[in-house]
Scaffold this motif. Sequence first.
Motif, PDB file in Angstrom:
ATOM      1  N   SER A 153     -29.580 -12.677  83.208  1.00 49.88           N
ATOM      2  CA  SER A 153     -28.977 -13.398  84.325  1.00 49.88           C
ATOM      3  C   SER A 153     -29.073 -14.907  84.176  1.00 49.88           C
ATOM      4  N   GLU A 154     -30.024 -15.393  83.364  1.00 51.84           N
ATOM      5  CA  GLU A 154     -30.206 -16.837  83.228  1.00 51.84           C
ATOM      6  C   GLU A 154     -28.984 -17.535  82.627  1.00 51.84           C
ATOM      7  N   ILE A 155     -28.133 -16.748  81.969  1.00 53.76           N
ATOM      8  CA  ILE A 155     -26.982 -17.365  81.307  1.00 53.76           C
ATOM      9  C   ILE A 155     -26.108 -18.135  82.290  1.00 53.76           C
ATOM     10  N   PHE A 156     -26.052 -17.666  83.546  1.00 56.23           N
ATOM     11  CA  PHE A 156     -25.179 -18.320  84.520  1.00 56.23           C
ATOM     12  C   PHE A 156     -25.693 -19.718  84.878  1.00 56.23           C
ATOM     13  N   SER A 157     -26.982 -19.835  85.178  1.00 52.48           N
ATOM     14  CA  SER A 157     -27.535 -21.148  85.532  1.00 52.48           C
ATOM     15  C   SER A 157     -27.548 -22.082  84.322  1.00 52.48           C
TER      16      SER A 157
ATOM     17  N   GLU B 137     -26.009 -25.764  84.494  1.00 52.85           N
ATOM     18  CA  GLU B 137     -26.917 -26.905  84.444  1.00 52.85           C
ATOM     19  C   GLU B 137     -26.908 -27.622  83.091  1.00 52.85           C
ATOM     20  N   LYS B 138     -26.713 -26.884  82.021  1.00 62.16           N
ATOM     21  CA  LYS B 138     -26.760 -27.487  80.687  1.00 62.16           C
ATOM     22  C   LYS B 138     -25.387 -27.844  80.136  1.00 62.16           C
ATOM     23  N   HIS B 139     -24.342 -27.169  80.623  1.00 53.81           N
ATOM     24  CA  HIS B 139     -23.016 -27.346  80.030  1.00 53.81           C
ATOM     25  C   HIS B 139     -21.935 -27.734  81.049  1.00 53.81           C
TER      26      HIS B 139
ATOM     27  N   TYR C  48     -27.037 -18.011  93.522  1.00 56.75           N
ATOM     28  CA  TYR C  48     -27.174 -19.372  92.997  1.00 56.75           C
ATOM     29  C   TYR C  48     -25.810 -20.021  92.798  1.00 56.75           C
ATOM     30  N   LEU C  49     -24.880 -19.296  92.199  1.00 52.08           N
ATOM     31  CA  LEU C  49     -23.540 -19.845  91.970  1.00 52.08           C
ATOM     32  C   LEU C  49     -22.861 -20.201  93.283  1.00 52.08           C
TER      33      LEU C  49
END
Length: 368
Positions: free
Chosen positions: A245-249, A253-255, A280-281
């Motif tokens: 799930s971390e891929i979404f944040s 935040e990074k890209h 979060y999204l």
Amino acid sequence: MDHRILLITTGGTIGGKLAADQQDEQMIRSADQFAMLLGDTIAYLSKKYGLKIEIDTIELCDIDSSDINHEHWIQLAETIRDKYDEYESFIITHGTNTLGYTAAALSFAIANSSKPIILTGSQVPAGLPGTDGLANLQNALRVAIWRQDGQPIKGVVAVFGSHIIAGTRLKKDTEFGYDAFKSFKIGNIGQIGRIIDINENNLKKHVSYLRSGLYPEAKKAKDLHCEIDFDMRIASLTEFPGMRSEIFSILVEKHNIRGIILRAFGAGDPCTKHLEAFKYLKREKIPIVITTQAPNGNSNFQVNEPGKLLLENNLAIPAYDMSIESQTTKLAWLLAKVKKADLGYSELCREMVNDIRGEVKVLWEIGI
């Protein structure tokens, strides 16, 4: 009667953009060469319909369609807008890899054309044995001058093989056959062979999107409703079992990703472990469109518990029966409006499921 056509070329297979070891000196490459190929067809159609058909050419670019991007969509839309008053029809030759994306993008960018904007290409390069390039060009020309009760096939369509397809429903179906494209989830506008056989109901529906309470069909360039910007800060993902799930944040935040498309399971049923990521999204006002991995599926959040959780908590946007080409270009087109502060997050979410160019049919399932 004069009928002027602007032929815009972009490269692709029809223009000989193949791997170096596949190229041949017999390939037709330039826009002027394409126009010359149509000489006999123009003479025949001019005589048959009592028209003076003239073709002018513009070479927008000469690249493989895998390298086409939103900047080319903008250039195409600008060219049509700038030349709108000079021509009765527009034909665009394009590689097949991204033809569906360009057709959808132009459908959103140019809202109310009363003139045909026709995309075509080929599976075999023009000039080589077995090419479908000349036939597709000839058929595009036939559609460009076609009239029924004095009315043309208006707006953005593709003519490929035996099919005439609305721009927002164009889907590549095969890398091999001459009928390389199909109309995604709905019927063709028409078929083309010895004659042009139009599905009157499908054509009527296609044309109905070219006018609204905000604008009529544009007879002149001054009335053409063009919104040609696209924000491509989009991530398009395919879910798999165990996806983190971390891929979404990380993407946000990074890209600086501003919109996400997720090909989930079932009828739009992502793993429930992603729910916190979707919350979060939503807090960050990053729209996520959820489609299905089933080739003929419908993502509606109404079948299984994971989808229903999204619907109940308003956490994502169902794609319903939109193609991935229309989802992507529509989201990019709407994000550009958000970037310019012409649209807010909630409005974008509503517009994604609003059928504005024939791209989506909202299906509401009723239990047995």
